[in-house]
Design an enzyme around this catalytic site. Structure first.
Site, mmCIF file in Angstrom:
data_model
loop_
_atom_site.group_PDB
_atom_site.id
_atom_site.type_symbol
_atom_site.label_atom_id
_atom_site.label_comp_id
_atom_site.label_asym_id
_atom_site.label_seq_id
_atom_site.Cartn_x
_atom_site.Cartn_y
_atom_site.Cartn_z
ATOM 1 N N HIS A 13 61.046 7.147 13.457
ATOM 2 C CA HIS A 13 60.230 7.538 12.297
ATOM 3 C C HIS A 13 60.531 6.711 11.037
ATOM 4 O O HIS A 13 60.272 7.176 9.923
ATOM 5 C CB HIS A 13 60.428 9.031 12.013
ATOM 6 C CG HIS A 13 61.815 9.396 11.579
ATOM 7 N ND1 HIS A 13 62.394 10.604 11.890
ATOM 8 C CD2 HIS A 13 62.751 8.733 10.853
ATOM 9 C CE1 HIS A 13 63.619 10.652 11.365
ATOM 10 N NE2 HIS A 13 63.848 9.527 10.739
ATOM 11 N N HIS B 95 64.445 14.975 5.445
ATOM 12 C CA HIS B 95 65.485 14.127 4.857
ATOM 13 C C HIS B 95 65.765 14.560 3.423
ATOM 14 O O HIS B 95 65.501 13.830 2.472
ATOM 15 C CB HIS B 95 65.056 12.665 4.889
ATOM 16 C CG HIS B 95 64.845 12.120 6.278
ATOM 17 N ND1 HIS B 95 63.751 12.415 7.049
ATOM 18 C CD2 HIS B 95 65.599 11.275 7.027
ATOM 19 C CE1 HIS B 95 63.838 11.779 8.213
ATOM 20 N NE2 HIS B 95 64.948 11.083 8.221
ATOM 21 N N HIS C 182 70.837 3.782 14.819
ATOM 22 C CA HIS C 182 70.831 3.245 13.457
ATOM 23 C C HIS C 182 71.892 3.940 12.626
ATOM 24 O O HIS C 182 72.240 5.091 12.858
ATOM 25 C CB HIS C 182 69.472 3.315 12.773
ATOM 26 C CG HIS C 182 68.852 4.664 12.500
ATOM 27 N ND1 HIS C 182 68.658 5.630 13.465
ATOM 28 C CD2 HIS C 182 68.351 5.205 11.354
ATOM 29 C CE1 HIS C 182 68.046 6.690 12.932
ATOM 30 N NE2 HIS C 182 67.863 6.457 11.646
ATOM 31 N N GLU D 280 69.926 11.739 15.205
ATOM 32 C CA GLU D 280 68.535 12.228 15.229
ATOM 33 C C GLU D 280 68.020 12.370 16.659
ATOM 34 O O GLU D 280 67.104 13.156 16.917
ATOM 35 C CB GLU D 280 67.623 11.266 14.446
ATOM 36 C CG GLU D 280 67.851 11.299 12.946
ATOM 37 C CD GLU D 280 66.994 10.290 12.176
ATOM 38 O OE1 GLU D 280 66.917 10.425 10.944
ATOM 39 O OE2 GLU D 280 66.426 9.358 12.783
HETATM 40 C C1 DHB Z 1 65.599 4.264 8.019
HETATM 41 C C2 DHB Z 1 65.584 5.023 9.180
HETATM 42 C C3 DHB Z 1 65.515 6.416 9.119
HETATM 43 O O1 DHB Z 1 65.537 7.231 10.230
HETATM 44 C C4 DHB Z 1 65.417 7.048 7.891
HETATM 45 O O2 DHB Z 1 65.285 8.390 7.863
HETATM 46 C C5 DHB Z 1 65.460 6.299 6.703
HETATM 47 C C6 DHB Z 1 65.544 4.915 6.786
HETATM 48 C C7 DHB Z 1 65.666 2.771 8.075
HETATM 49 O O3 DHB Z 1 65.856 2.184 9.152
HETATM 50 O O4 DHB Z 1 65.485 2.147 7.027
HETATM 51 FE FE FE Z 2 65.627 9.446 9.662
#
Ligand code: DHB
Ligand code: FE
Length: 283
Positions: free
Chosen positions: A13, A60, A194, A241
């Site tokens: 997302h 978030h 991530h 997540e």
């Molecule tokens: C990014 C990824 C995320 O899941 C998020 O909530 C905010 C930023 C990113 O890769 O920049």
């Molecule tokens: Fe996220």
């Protein structure tokens, strides 16, 4: 008669994906391969639009903050405005809910011993709107009602994968007991690997992500036993997540004695902002 899960859909997302769509940058070299990877799914979705989507996502710190931290929250309202995440709300349609089905799921799932927070009013952020944009593009209105189902994966303690899979199974039982023949899709969103913060910011783990997709398809019960610390270690702090994908997976027939799912689409792409993007469509 009952509501039926016709498909489960899984997708990252990343907020920058929403920005790329909103600012018409999808054909730029950086973004083109990502959006091309979703094109078959967009086509499939146009031919297989459900009556309702239950969209499992994480907020978030937009609708919820450190003042209130629901582990699982179901949106029972009729509409959900688009959140302003600091740059103004995205120019996407408001989300129309399905209060009757949502109230039924709350009733059934709470009676199956899951403590859902019932939320009649909340704004929805990129966790929910970016998956809709990826699969539906830029319509004037979203093609069907969406029940937002928010999971806390931001502030510890977060729910275990095992609990998430069991929750998906409980949602399936709720749908089985619904007295209208709705075609329902359940979406699991967020991930894949991530990490946005600290010394390991930028972490991507292709091998972990690939195995996660394999196991989500073929061994969801085994995968659900993975402790949350392994998500963080292997997939980065925001890789947690991915537990949300197990909620969607838990709603599928094979976990209720039915046949194994069919993989309609599997796609993986690095990078999108700081994130490894993963995507599946299972029927
Ligand atoms: C990014 C990824 C995320 O899941 C998020 O909530 C905010 C930023 C990113 O890769 O920049
Ligand atoms: Fe996220």
């Amino acid at each position: 008669m009952s509501a039926t899960v016709t498909a489960t859909v899984y997708t990252s997302h990343v907020p920058a994906i929403g920005v790329a769509i909103d600012l018409d940058k999808t054909d730029e070299p950086y973004w083109q391969p990502l959006f091309a990877g979703y094109e078959p799914s967009r086509q499939w979705m146009a031919d297989n639009t459900p009556d309702v989507i239950i969209l499992v996502y994480n907020d978030h710190a937009t609708a919820f903050g450190l003042d209130v931290i629901p582990t699982f929250a179901i949106g029972t309202g009729a509409r959900f405005p688009i959140a302003d995440e600091g740059w103004g709300p995205r120019p996407v349609p408001e989300v129309e809910g399905h209060p009757v089905l949502a109230a039924h799921i709350a009733q059934s799932v709470i009676q199956q011993d899951f403590d859902l927070t019932i939320v009649n009013e909340m704004a929805v952020d990129h966790g929910l709107t970016v998956p809709l944009s990826l699969l539906f593009g830029q319509p004037e209105a979203w093609p069907c009602p969406v029940i937002p189902f928010a999971v806390n994966v931001v502030q510890y303690p977060v729910p275990s994968g095992r609990r998430c899979l069991a929750l998906g199974r409980a949602i399936r039982r709720a749908l089985d007991a619904y007295d209208e023949p709705l075609r329902v899709q359940v979406w699991g969103t967020g991930g894949m690997s991530h990490q946005l913060q600290g010394p390991r910011a930028g972490l991507i783990n292709r091998e972990f992500d690939s195995q996660f997709l394999d196991r989500l398809i073929a061994d969801p019960t085994g995968l659900s036993e993975m402790p949350h610390v392994d998500y963080v270690r292997e997939a980065g702090s925001e890789g947690i997540e991915l537990v949300m994908w197990l909620i969607a997976r838990g709603t599928m027939a094979d976990l209720a004695g039915g046949p194994a799912p069919t993989v309609r689409r599997r796609f993986y792409h690095v990078p999108a902002s700081n994130t490894a993007v993963g995507h599946l469509v299972l029927t």
